[in-house]
Design a protein around this motif. Structure first.
Motif, PDB file in Angstrom:
ATOM      1  N   TYR A  38       0.830  -1.209   0.000  1.00 44.64           N
ATOM      2  CA  TYR A  38       0.000   0.000   0.000  1.00 44.64           C
ATOM      3  C   TYR A  38       0.862   1.257   0.000  1.00 44.64           C
ATOM      4  O   TYR A  38       0.632   2.193  -0.785  1.00 44.64           O
ATOM      5  N   LEU A  39       1.862   1.291   0.869  1.00 41.78           N
ATOM      6  CA  LEU A  39       2.727   2.466   0.957  1.00 41.78           C
ATOM      7  C   LEU A  39       3.521   2.675  -0.333  1.00 41.78           C
ATOM      8  O   LEU A  39       3.687   3.813  -0.790  1.00 41.78           O
ATOM      9  N   ARG A  73       1.164   4.061  -3.027  1.00 44.04           N
ATOM     10  CA  ARG A  73       0.736   5.447  -2.803  1.00 44.04           C
ATOM     11  C   ARG A  73       1.888   6.440  -2.835  1.00 44.04           C
ATOM     12  O   ARG A  73       1.702   7.590  -3.269  1.00 44.04           O
ATOM     13  N   HIS A  74       3.062   6.039  -2.374  1.00 37.44           N
ATOM     14  CA  HIS A  74       4.136   7.010  -2.163  1.00 37.44           C
ATOM     15  C   HIS A  74       5.441   6.665  -2.867  1.00 37.44           C
ATOM     16  O   HIS A  74       6.359   7.490  -2.866  1.00 37.44           O
ATOM     17  N   GLY A  75       5.528   5.479  -3.441  1.00 38.18           N
ATOM     18  CA  GLY A  75       6.739   5.090  -4.163  1.00 38.18           C
ATOM     19  C   GLY A  75       7.711   4.344  -3.270  1.00 38.18           C
ATOM     20  O   GLY A  75       7.806   4.612  -2.063  1.00 38.18           O
ATOM     21  N   ASP A  94      10.514   6.433  -1.182  1.00 45.25           N
ATOM     22  CA  ASP A  94      10.117   7.072   0.073  1.00 45.25           C
ATOM     23  C   ASP A  94       9.903   6.045   1.177  1.00 45.25           C
ATOM     24  O   ASP A  94      10.153   6.326   2.359  1.00 45.25           O
ATOM     25  N   VAL A  95       9.435   4.853   0.819  1.00 44.44           N
ATOM     26  CA  VAL A  95       9.260   3.799   1.821  1.00 44.44           C
ATOM     27  C   VAL A  95      10.626   3.339   2.338  1.00 44.44           C
ATOM     28  O   VAL A  95      10.809   3.147   3.541  1.00 44.44           O
ATOM     29  N   GLN A 146       3.872  11.431   8.780  1.00 42.76           N
ATOM     30  CA  GLN A 146       4.334  12.555   7.953  1.00 42.76           C
ATOM     31  C   GLN A 146       4.248  12.202   6.476  1.00 42.76           C
ATOM     32  O   GLN A 146       3.815  13.026   5.651  1.00 42.76           O
ATOM     33  N   LEU A 147       4.635  10.981   6.124  1.00 39.31           N
ATOM     34  CA  LEU A 147       4.602  10.553   4.722  1.00 39.31           C
ATOM     35  C   LEU A 147       3.185  10.494   4.191  1.00 39.31           C
ATOM     36  O   LEU A 147       2.926  10.919   3.056  1.00 39.31           O
ATOM     37  N   THR A 148       2.269   9.968   4.990  1.00 39.58           N
ATOM     38  CA  THR A 148       0.900   9.728   4.508  1.00 39.58           C
ATOM     39  C   THR A 148      -0.040  10.900   4.739  1.00 39.58           C
ATOM     40  O   THR A 148      -1.118  10.967   4.134  1.00 39.58           O
ATOM     41  N   GLY A 149       0.322  11.825   5.639  1.00 34.35           N
ATOM     42  CA  GLY A 149      -0.560  12.951   5.946  1.00 34.35           C
ATOM     43  C   GLY A 149      -1.661  12.601   6.923  1.00 34.35           C
ATOM     44  O   GLY A 149      -2.530  13.436   7.201  1.00 34.35           O
ATOM     45  N   TRP A 200      -6.101   2.478   5.252  1.00 29.88           N
ATOM     46  CA  TRP A 200      -5.463   1.268   4.722  1.00 29.88           C
ATOM     47  C   TRP A 200      -6.447   0.109   4.642  1.00 29.88           C
ATOM     48  O   TRP A 200      -6.515  -0.597   3.625  1.00 29.88           O
TER      49      TRP A 200
END
Length: 283
Positions: free
Chosen positions: A226-227, A230-232, A235-236, A255-258, A269
Motif C-alpha cells: 500500500y505504501l 501510494r508514495h513510491g 520514500d518507503v 508525515q509521509l501519509t498525511g 489502509w
C-alpha cells in the motif's frame, strides 16, 4: 562461477524480474507449498563450500549449492537496484541445512523457511548470515530473496531494533515474486473481521512473532504494498532507513501519509484492503 550481473541496467533488471515471476507463476501452487523435489537428496557428510563475489555458501548438495550461488548474486543485484540499499560488509554466509530439523537444531528457529542474523562490528559494519534448509523451489524463488532483503535492511536501517517487525518482514515479502504477495493479500482480506487480525498499534509494538506468523507476514506485506503504491518505493525505503528511535517509524509514517493519527491511517489502509480484487483461483 559467472555470478556477476554484467548488464546491470533498469531495463535488464525489470526483464529479469518478469522472467523469474513468470517461472514462479508457471509452477503454480506447488511453489507456494514448496514441495518440489527436483534436487536429489544425496547429501555429503560434511559441508561443501562455494564462494562468489558477495557470498560464501555452505551446503551438502552440489546442485542446490550451485543454484543458490548464482541466484543469490542475481537477487542481491536486483534488490539493491530496486531499493537503493547499500550492501552489507564483506561476504554474507549462506548455510543450507539438510532438513528442517537440522535447521531448527542449529538456529533455534521454528515455523519459518529461513532466518537471517546480522550484527555490526566495532566499526559499525554489518555482517550477515543467512540460514536456509533443503526446500528447493520455494527456497530459490521466495525464501532466498526474502532473506537477502533482511540482510540489506539490517545494513541500512539506522537502528534496526526500532523498526517494526512487520515492516521488516513486509518489505522482504515485497521482494519475492508477486504470486506470494498476492496470496498474502487474499489471506489478509479474509481475516480483517476476525480475532486473528492485529491492530497496527499492537502490531508495531510487537518484538517477537505472534502464534499465527502468517498474519504478521500478511499485514506487513500488504502494508508495504500500500505504501509503495501510494508514495513510491524510494520514500518507503527512506522511511525504513531513517528509523532511529522508538517513535521514528510511526512519526515518519504519519508525515509521509498525511494521516493525523495511526488510527486514521489504519482506517484508510483497511478500506483499501477491502477494495482489493484478489481471488484464490488466480494464485
Amino acid at each position: 562461477l559467472g555470478t556477476r550481473v554484467i548488464n546491470n541496467t533498469p531495463e535488464y533488471l525489470a526483464q529479469l524480474r518478469q522472467r523469474l515471476e513468470t517461472a514462479v507463476h508457471d509452477a503454480g501452487k506447488k511453489v507456494l507449498r514448496g514441495n518440489d523435489t527436483q534436487y536429489a537428496a544425496n547429501f555429503s557428510e560434511s559441508p561443501l563450500k562455494i564462494e562468489t563475489e558477495n557470498f560464501i555458501i555452505l551446503h551438502y548438495t552440489e546442485a542446490i549449492g550451485q543454484d543458490v550461488a548464482v541466484r543469490a548474486e542475481t537477487e542481491r543485484t536486483r534488490i539493491m537496484s530496486e531499493t537503493g540499499f547499500k550492501s552489507w560488509f564483506g561476504k554474507a554466509k549462506i548455510y543450507i541445512y539438510r532438513s528442517e530439523a537440522e535447521f531448527i537444531a542449529r538456529t533455534g528457529m521454528g515455523q519459518c523457511l529461513g532466518f537471517t542474523s546480522a550484527h555490526r562490528d566495532e566499526q559499525n559494519r554489518t555482517l550477515v548470515e543467512i540460514h536456509l534448509f533443503h526446500k528447493t523451489t520455494r527456497l530459490l524463488a521466495g525464501t532466498l530473496p526474502h532473506e537477502i532483503t533482511h540482510g540489506l535492511v539490517h545494513a541500512n536501517t539506522a537502528q534496526i531494533s526500532f523498526l517494526p517487525l512487520c515492516i521488516n518482514e513486509g518489505i522482504a515479502c515485497q521482494m519475492e515474486p508477486r504470486v506470494f504477495t498476492e496470496y498474502l493479500k487474499f489471506y489478509l482480506k479474509g481475516r480483517l473481521d476476525t480475532p486473528s487480525y492485529i491492530p497496527l498499534a499492537e502490531l508495531f509494538a510487537l518484538r517477537g512473532y505472534p502464534s499465527n506468523r502468517r498474519v504478521l507476514y500478511a499485514e506487513g506485506s500488504v502494508l508495504a504494498d500500500y505504501l509503495i503504491m501510494r508514495h513510491g518505493l524510494a520514500d518507503v525505503i527512506k522511511l525504513i532507513n531513517n528509523t532511529a528511535g522508538p517513535d521514528t517509524f510511526k512519526g515518519g509514517l504519519l508525515q509521509l501519509t498525511g494521516a493525523r493519527s495511526l488510527e486514521e491511517f489504519e482506517a484508510q489502509w483497511i478500506q483499501w484492503v477491502r477494495s482489493l480484487q484478489v481471488k484464490s483461483e488466480n494464485l
